[in-house]
Design a protein around this motif. Structure first.
Motif, PDB file in Angstrom:
ATOM      1  N   ARG A 186       0.824  -1.207   0.000  1.00  0.00           N
ATOM      2  CA  ARG A 186       0.000   0.000   0.000  1.00  0.00           C
ATOM      3  C   ARG A 186       0.853   1.250   0.000  1.00  0.00           C
ATOM      4  O   ARG A 186       0.523   2.250  -0.650  1.00  0.00           O
ATOM      5  CB  ARG A 186      -0.930  -0.015   1.211  1.00  0.00           C
ATOM      6  CG  ARG A 186      -1.974  -1.119   1.179  1.00  0.00           C
ATOM      7  CD  ARG A 186      -2.890  -1.067   2.385  1.00  0.00           C
ATOM      8  NE  ARG A 186      -3.630   0.186   2.435  1.00  0.00           N
ATOM      9  CZ  ARG A 186      -4.459   0.514   3.424  1.00  0.00           C
ATOM     10  NH1 ARG A 186      -4.636  -0.326   4.432  1.00  0.00           N
ATOM     11  NH2 ARG A 186      -5.117   1.658   3.384  1.00  0.00           N
ATOM     12  N   SER A 187       1.976   1.208   0.742  1.00  0.00           N
ATOM     13  CA  SER A 187       2.855   2.368   0.782  1.00  0.00           C
ATOM     14  C   SER A 187       3.476   2.640  -0.582  1.00  0.00           C
ATOM     15  O   SER A 187       3.532   3.792  -1.033  1.00  0.00           O
ATOM     16  CB  SER A 187       3.958   2.139   1.828  1.00  0.00           C
ATOM     17  OG  SER A 187       4.849   3.223   1.860  1.00  0.00           O
ATOM     18  N   ARG A 188       3.932   1.578  -1.265  1.00  0.00           N
ATOM     19  CA  ARG A 188       4.509   1.771  -2.598  1.00  0.00           C
ATOM     20  C   ARG A 188       3.453   2.248  -3.591  1.00  0.00           C
ATOM     21  O   ARG A 188       3.726   3.097  -4.450  1.00  0.00           O
ATOM     22  CB  ARG A 188       5.142   0.462  -3.073  1.00  0.00           C
ATOM     23  CG  ARG A 188       6.446   0.122  -2.381  1.00  0.00           C
ATOM     24  CD  ARG A 188       7.218  -0.916  -3.165  1.00  0.00           C
ATOM     25  NE  ARG A 188       6.540  -2.202  -3.123  1.00  0.00           N
ATOM     26  CZ  ARG A 188       6.787  -3.150  -2.228  1.00  0.00           C
ATOM     27  NH1 ARG A 188       7.709  -2.932  -1.280  1.00  0.00           N
ATOM     28  NH2 ARG A 188       6.155  -4.300  -2.259  1.00  0.00           N
ATOM     29  N   SER A 189       2.243   1.712  -3.468  1.00  0.00           N
ATOM     30  CA  SER A 189       1.172   2.142  -4.365  1.00  0.00           C
ATOM     31  C   SER A 189       0.841   3.608  -4.155  1.00  0.00           C
ATOM     32  O   SER A 189       0.653   4.365  -5.124  1.00  0.00           O
ATOM     33  CB  SER A 189      -0.070   1.285  -4.126  1.00  0.00           C
ATOM     34  OG  SER A 189      -1.140   1.718  -4.937  1.00  0.00           O
ATOM     35  N   ALA A 190       0.800   4.046  -2.883  1.00  0.00           N
ATOM     36  CA  ALA A 190       0.528   5.460  -2.609  1.00  0.00           C
ATOM     37  C   ALA A 190       1.642   6.348  -3.134  1.00  0.00           C
ATOM     38  O   ALA A 190       1.391   7.445  -3.662  1.00  0.00           O
ATOM     39  CB  ALA A 190       0.357   5.658  -1.099  1.00  0.00           C
TER      40      ALA A 190
END
Length: 265
Positions: free
Chosen positions: A247-251
Motif C-alpha cells: 500500500r505504501s509503494r502504491s501510494a
C-alpha cells in the motif's frame, strides 16, 4: 520493594494452576517441576502442556512454547542496557527475564531501583512459582479445576494492573519547554504533527496483526493438531507488513503520477 514483592507473591501463586494443568495433561511430578525450574515462563509452560494434553505432537508443542518465549529475548536486550550487570552475573539473571520482572524493572526511575526491583521480583516469583507448582501437582486431584479458583487469570491480572499506571504516565502531556529553548527534533509542533500519523499507522498495524492472528488460529483449530494453530498465527505479522508495504509503494506511485501530471499541466 512493595511492587516487587506484590507482583512476585501474587503471580507466584498462579504456579498452582500450572501444577494442576500439567498433572492433568499427563506429565509426571518430576517433569512438571523441571519445567518450572528450567523454562520459568508461564505462557510457554501452559502452551506446552496444553498442546501435549490435547494430543499434539511434541515438536509442535515445543515450537509453540518457544515462539511465546521469544519475547523474553527482546526484554533481555532492553534490560541489559538498563541494569548494566557484570558479565559473570548475566547468564544467571537471564533466567529471570520474564514479563513481570521486566515490567517492574522498567517502571523504576534509575538503575539502582531497577536492579532492586528486578532482583526482588525474580527471587520472589521464582521461589513462589516453583513451590506452588510442586504443591499444585501434588494436590491436583484435591484442588480440582484451577479456573474455579481464579488461578488461571492471576498472572495476567497482576501484570495488567502493573502496566496501566505506566501507560497512563506515558500518555500524559509532555512538560512545557523552557522559555527561549529550541525544540528538539521531533519534539516541537512540527515534530509532534509528524509523529502522530506514524504512531497511528503503527497502532493500526498492531491491531491488524492481533485480529488476523486470532482469525488464523480459530480457523486452524478444527483442522490442525494441537500446538500447530499458534504457529500458523505467527504468519499474521509478515502478512500485515507485506500488505502495508504494498500500500505504501502504491501510494508513492500515485503521488509521483499526480506530481508529473501537475508539472505537465
Amino acid at each position: 520493594m512493595r511492587d516487587a514483592l506484590g507482583v512476585g507473591a501474587a503471580v507466584g501463586l498462579s504456579g498452582f494452576a500450572f501444577g494442576v494443568t500439567s498433572a492433568g495433561a499427563g506429565m509426571t511430578l518430576a517433569q512438571t517441576c523441571v519445567l518450572s525450574l528450567l523454562v520459568f515462563t508461564g505462557a510457554s509452560q501452559f502452551a506446552l502442556v496444553g498442546a501435549l494434553g490435547a494430543g499434539g505432537a511434541p515438536l509442535a508443542a515445543a515450537a509453540g512454547a518457544l515462539l511465546l518465549g521469544v519475547r523474553n529475548a527482546f526484554y533481555g536486550l532492553r534490560l541489559s542496557q538498563m541494569l548494566g550487570l557484570p558479565a559473570a552475573v548475566r547468564p544467571l539473571a537471564a533466567q529471570w527475564v520474564i514479563d513481570e520482572t521486566s515490567a517492574v524493572a522498567l517502571a523504576q526511575p534509575d538503575r539502582r531501583l531497577a536492579r532492586l526491583g528486578f532482583t526482588v521480583t525474580g527471587v520472589t516469583l521464582y521461589a513462589g512459582w516453583n513451590i506452588t507448582t510442586l504443591l499444585g501437582a501434588l494436590g491436583a486431584e484435591a484442588l480440582g479445576d484451577p479456573a474455579a479458583w481464579g488461578l488461571d487469570v492471576a498472572g495476567p491480572a497482576v501484570f495488567l494492573a502493573l502496566l496501566l499506571p505506566m501507560i497512563r504516565d506515558r500518555s500524559s502531556a509532555a512538560p512545557p519547554a523552557r522559555a527561549g529553548a529550541t525544540p528538539a527534533p521531533g519534539r516541537g509542533e512540527a515534530g509532534t504533527a509528524t509523529a502522530r500519523p506514524i504512531r497511528a499507522a503503527a497502532l493500526r498495524h498492531e491491531v491488524a496483526v492481533a485480529v488476523l492472528a486470532v482469525l488464523l488460529a480459530l480457523a486452524c483449530v478444527p483442522f490442525l493438531p494441537a500446538g500447530v494453530p499458534v504457529l500458523v498465527a505467527v504468519l499474521a505479522a509478515p502478512a500485515v507488513l507485506a500488505v502495508a508495504a504494498l500500500r505504501s509503494r502504491s501510494a508513492a506511485r500515485r503521488e509521483r503520477t499526480a506530481a508529473e501530471r501537475a508539472e505537465e499541466a
